[in-house]
Design an enzyme around this catalytic site. Structure first.
Site, PDB file in Angstrom:
ATOM      1  N   GLY A   1       0.697  -1.251   0.051  1.00 37.44           N
ATOM      2  CA  GLY A   1      -0.071   0.374  -0.304  1.00 37.44           C
ATOM      3  C   GLY A   1       0.314   1.751   0.134  1.00 37.44           C
ATOM      4  O   GLY A   1       1.801   0.921   1.080  1.00 37.44           O
TER       5      GLY A   1
ATOM      6  N   ARG B   1       1.582  -5.926  -5.611  1.00 36.55           N
ATOM      7  CA  ARG B   1       1.448  -6.844  -3.731  1.00 36.55           C
ATOM      8  C   ARG B   1       1.614  -8.150  -4.004  1.00 36.55           C
ATOM      9  O   ARG B   1       0.962  -8.789  -3.315  1.00 36.55           O
ATOM     10  CB  ARG B   1       0.045  -7.317  -3.343  1.00 36.55           C
ATOM     11  CG  ARG B   1      -0.193  -5.476  -2.456  1.00 36.55           C
ATOM     12  CD  ARG B   1      -1.834  -5.725  -0.859  1.00 36.55           C
ATOM     13  NE  ARG B   1      -2.254  -4.560  -0.747  1.00 36.55           N
ATOM     14  CZ  ARG B   1      -1.800  -3.841   0.131  1.00 36.55           C
ATOM     15  NH1 ARG B   1      -0.355  -4.287   0.506  1.00 36.55           N
ATOM     16  NH2 ARG B   1      -1.803  -2.964   1.002  1.00 36.55           N
TER      17      ARG B   1
ATOM     18  N   ASP C   1       4.952  -7.562   4.895  1.00 38.24           N
ATOM     19  CA  ASP C   1       4.446  -8.614   4.015  1.00 38.24           C
ATOM     20  C   ASP C   1       5.757  -8.730   3.322  1.00 38.24           C
ATOM     21  O   ASP C   1       6.454  -9.291   2.529  1.00 38.24           O
ATOM     22  CB  ASP C   1       3.164  -8.421   3.405  1.00 38.24           C
ATOM     23  CG  ASP C   1       2.029  -9.128   4.616  1.00 38.24           C
ATOM     24  OD1 ASP C   1       2.566 -10.257   5.126  1.00 38.24           O
ATOM     25  OD2 ASP C   1       1.231  -8.577   3.950  1.00 38.24           O
TER      26      ASP C   1
ATOM     27  N   LYS D   1       8.160   0.597   5.660  1.00 45.04           N
ATOM     28  CA  LYS D   1       6.995   1.800   5.092  1.00 45.04           C
ATOM     29  C   LYS D   1       5.516   0.814   5.007  1.00 45.04           C
ATOM     30  O   LYS D   1       5.865  -0.805   5.531  1.00 45.04           O
ATOM     31  CB  LYS D   1       6.922   1.905   3.415  1.00 45.04           C
ATOM     32  CG  LYS D   1       5.814   2.350   2.553  1.00 45.04           C
ATOM     33  CD  LYS D   1       5.061   1.724   2.008  1.00 45.04           C
ATOM     34  CE  LYS D   1       4.593  -0.016   2.581  1.00 45.04           C
ATOM     35  NZ  LYS D   1       3.330  -1.047   1.784  1.00 45.04           N
ATOM     36  N   THR D   2       4.943   1.642   5.805  1.00 45.64           N
ATOM     37  CA  THR D   2       3.301   1.183   6.178  1.00 45.64           C
ATOM     38  C   THR D   2       2.904   1.967   7.194  1.00 45.64           C
ATOM     39  O   THR D   2       2.986   2.783   7.570  1.00 45.64           O
ATOM     40  CB  THR D   2       2.519  -0.398   5.941  1.00 45.64           C
ATOM     41  OG1 THR D   2       1.451  -0.203   6.726  1.00 45.64           O
ATOM     42  CG2 THR D   2       3.301  -0.287   8.048  1.00 45.64           C
TER      43      THR D   2
ATOM     44  N   ASP E   1       0.564   1.776   8.493  1.00 40.43           N
ATOM     45  CA  ASP E   1      -0.594   1.601   9.477  1.00 40.43           C
ATOM     46  C   ASP E   1       0.688   1.097  10.824  1.00 40.43           C
ATOM     47  O   ASP E   1       0.217   1.396  12.312  1.00 40.43           O
ATOM     48  CB  ASP E   1       0.085  -0.222   9.026  1.00 40.43           C
ATOM     49  CG  ASP E   1      -1.754  -0.470   8.368  1.00 40.43           C
ATOM     50  OD1 ASP E   1      -2.057   0.612   7.159  1.00 40.43           O
ATOM     51  OD2 ASP E   1      -1.680  -1.946   7.733  1.00 40.43           O
TER      52      ASP E   1
HETATM   53  P1  FBP Z   1       0.621  -1.882   3.900  1.00 35.23           P
HETATM   54  O1  FBP Z   1       1.029  -3.485   4.602  1.00 35.23           O
HETATM   55  O2  FBP Z   1       1.551  -2.809   2.344  1.00 35.23           O
HETATM   56  O3  FBP Z   1       1.827  -0.778   3.701  1.00 35.23           O
HETATM   57  O4  FBP Z   1      -0.682  -1.706   2.883  1.00 35.23           O
HETATM   58  C1  FBP Z   1      -1.498  -1.384   4.206  1.00 35.23           C
HETATM   59  C2  FBP Z   1      -3.328  -0.234   3.849  1.00 35.23           C
HETATM   60  O5  FBP Z   1      -3.309   0.571   4.179  1.00 35.23           O
HETATM   61  C3  FBP Z   1      -4.270  -1.249   5.241  1.00 35.23           C
HETATM   62  O6  FBP Z   1      -4.118   0.248   5.989  1.00 35.23           O
HETATM   63  C4  FBP Z   1      -5.000  -0.971   4.141  1.00 35.23           C
HETATM   64  O7  FBP Z   1      -6.273  -2.381   4.881  1.00 35.23           O
HETATM   65  C5  FBP Z   1      -4.892  -1.990   3.198  1.00 35.23           C
HETATM   66  O8  FBP Z   1      -3.276  -1.450   3.393  1.00 35.23           O
HETATM   67  C6  FBP Z   1      -5.569  -1.527   1.736  1.00 35.23           C
HETATM   68  O9  FBP Z   1      -5.025  -2.497   0.964  1.00 35.23           O
HETATM   69  P2  FBP Z   1      -5.245  -2.400  -1.379  1.00 35.23           P
HETATM   70  O10 FBP Z   1      -3.881  -0.882  -1.076  1.00 35.23           O
HETATM   71  O11 FBP Z   1      -4.639  -3.378  -1.370  1.00 35.23           O
HETATM   72  O12 FBP Z   1      -6.410  -1.818  -1.152  1.00 35.23           O
END
Ligand code: FBP
Length: 553
Positions: A82, A146, A177, A203-204, A206
């Protein structure tokens, strides 16, 4: 017609700050090694899977007056998972360090995430190219994806692509991941004598990729400030009109760090924390009861409005839901190739699922509204995660609360008026212009990633810490990726993955919420943080998150 907004133009000129040792020059560094490390759990299993890269020491950089030569290197970079504000600056820092080390060095960006390295889709990153992206949000410079890098065939293809481009190091910018992918790739390259190093960058938005050495993942600061601005605006609206209960779901797939931080920045009436729900084994009914209690008491005070923050991952932490979702994950995996199931309408799918779940889980599944059932059956992401951003937990809560309040009204236990508004803040915050903190932190992480490469390291995560201090005092180094790993069930199988850092209920950040939430529930103590400021007094522009301040007091 304008091609750049005034803010875009000004941000392109911002020069990010670096830790002192890195600012002294990429070729004037020396490396200090700590003790050998162990994985956080399941040491034996992780050691067996990562024979070549397990147990390396934590490393720290210091500047030295002995300048060293830096032989020519080609490096590849991948943005994975993400979006998070600051990704462009990681690449800018990496590029600047690499060119400073040796102007002959080249940087290639793999396009569209990890699939770019497998399919050989790349773009050389040149000065003119990177200059247009400095200090901007988003991952559009090379795109993200992803794809899970884990098969022999994928590794083999990555090796061929790297050989073709003469790449001897790959930087993977990603969350837990994606850095698990980085660890697997690093191990495979060493095992196969490929001569290619792999370095990760944390990175994230979250905020769940953290430990002693990784104080925060990048993007958390900007995303939470963006959500806090929006919550603050809604609080003003609610306090002006005094007619709605706003239920705001906040992104953060699993851990509630984002909801907690946004809550501390804005002081709303209710902040749910998934980890607390799990720890206290609260059922969905109990959560609804405790929320109705606050709504009723406020109504008695004449306040038929309020603000609720719901962490995105809540549903997976409610014990009865967690058990049911775990069975559902195995079941949907099993049914992936069942054409009858795949081609069925939702109602039929619900029947099939209910008949295959054990009776307790079937009961929980059946109790949910059709909308939520359908959302729970949507595809898992490539890492086997439920796509919680697509599950409208805020609406589930609203539905259940409305039903309960109507029952209470009929019994004369509630006399208020409940009008709701549902919101989801997620994508709004992931590509904002990075705050000054994220702009500096990301640039430092990228610069530091090249320093790790220059010292021949592999299987490390770029680490910049001491982040509550001014950037000059930040400490740069690296943490072995295997140190953060444990075994978890994914797609029905036990896999080595980086352990997520959840909210610690005995930690200072949650304690701050706990100490204040009763007061915030009844007395409106709303804070209005306003928009992120990029220019102006340092107390406003260079503020770090409340989480970081409390965790590193
Ligand atoms: P990462 O763990 O890859 O940083 O992504 C986190 C996130 O932003 C979460 O907060 C959210 O649930 C998810 O990605 C959403 O994923 P997508 O962008 O595939 O809809």
């Amino acid at each position: 017609m304008k091609t750049l907004s005034p803010l875009q133009q000004e941000r392109l000129k911002y020069q990010p700050k670096l830790p002192k040792c890195l600012a002294n020059g990429i070729n004037s560094l020396e490396l200090e090694e700590g003790q050998a490390t162990e994985s956080v759990r399941d040491q034996e299993a992780i050691k067996q899977l990562f024979e070549k890269t397990y147990g390396k020491p934590i490393v720290t950089f210091k500047s030295t007056s002995n300048k060293k030569e830096s032989p020519v290197k080609n490096v590849g970079v991948i943005l994975s998972g993400g979006q998070a504000p600051g990704g462009h600056n990681v690449i800018a820092g990496l590029f600047d360090a690499l060119k400073q080390a040796n102007p002959e060095n080249k940087l290639y960006g793999f396009l569209g995430g990890p699939s770019g390295i497998i399919d050989g889709k790349y773009q050389e990153i040149t000065k003119d190219f990177i200059d247009a992206y400095r200090n901007t949000g988003g991952f559009d410079i090379i795109g993200s994806g992803r794809t899970k890098l884990e098969t022999e065939e994928q590794f083999q293809k990555s090796l061929e692509v790297c050989k073709k481009l003469n790449i001897t190091a790959v930087v993977i910018i990603g969350g837990d991941d994606s850095n698990t992918n980085a660890a697997l790739l690093a191990e495979w390259f060493v095992k196969n004598n490929a001569g290619i190093q792999v370095i990760g960058c944390p990175k994230t938005i979250d905020g769940d990729l953290k430990n002693e050495q990784i104080e925060v993942s990048f993007g958390f600061d900007t995303a939470t400030k963006t959500y806090a601005e929006l919550i603050g605006n809604i609080q003003r609206d609610a306090n002006s009109a005094k007619k709605y209960w706003h239920f705001i779901k906040i992104m953060g797939r699993s851990a509630s760090h984002v909801a907690l931080e946004a809550g501390l920045q804005t002081q709303p009436n209710i902040v749910l924390i998934s980890e607390e729900v799990e720890e206290k084994k609260m059922s969905l009914e109990q959560i609804v009861t405790s929320m109705c209690d606050i709504i009723t008491k406020r109504a008695e005070m004449g306040k038929n409005f309020g603000i609720v923050i719901v962490p995105e991952g809540l549903i997976e932490f409610i014990p009865e839901m967690k058990t049911m979702i775990a069975s559902l994950n195995d079941l949907t995996h099993e049914l992936e190739k069942d054409d009858d199931y795949q081609n069925s309408a939702n109602e039929k799918k619900f029947e099939i699922i209910t008949s295959k779940l054990d009776s307790d889980n079937a009961k929980v599944f059946s109790s949910l509204p059709a909308l939520i059932k359908a959302q729970l059956l949507m595809d898992r992401d490539p890492h086997g995660n439920v796509q919680v951003s697509r599950i409208e937990t805020e609406k589930l809560l609203i539905e259940m609360i409305r039903t309960r309040l109507n029952e209470m009204k009929a019994q004369g236990k509630y006399t208020g008026k409940f009008s709701d508004q549902a919101h989801f803040f997620g994508y709004e915050g992931r590509c904002a212009f990075p705050s000054n903190f994220d702009a500096d932190y990301c640039y430092s992480l990228g610069f530091n990633a090249f320093a790790l490469i220059n010292f021949g390291l592999t299987g490390y995560l770029s680490s910049v810490r001491n982040l509550t201090k001014p950037a000059a005092e930040w400490i740069a180094g690296g943490v072995p990726l295997t140190m953060m790993m444990n075994m978890e069930k994914r797609h029905g199988e036990m896999k080595a993955v980086i352990q997520k850092a959840l909210v610690k209920l005995d930690g200072p950040v949650f304690k701050e919420l706990e100490a204040n939430r009763e007061d915030w529930a009844m007395n409106d103590r709303y804070l209005f943080p306003g928009a992120i400021q990029y220019f102006g007094p340092t107390e406003v522009c260079d503020l770090t998150s409340v989480t970081l301040q409390l965790e590193h007091k």
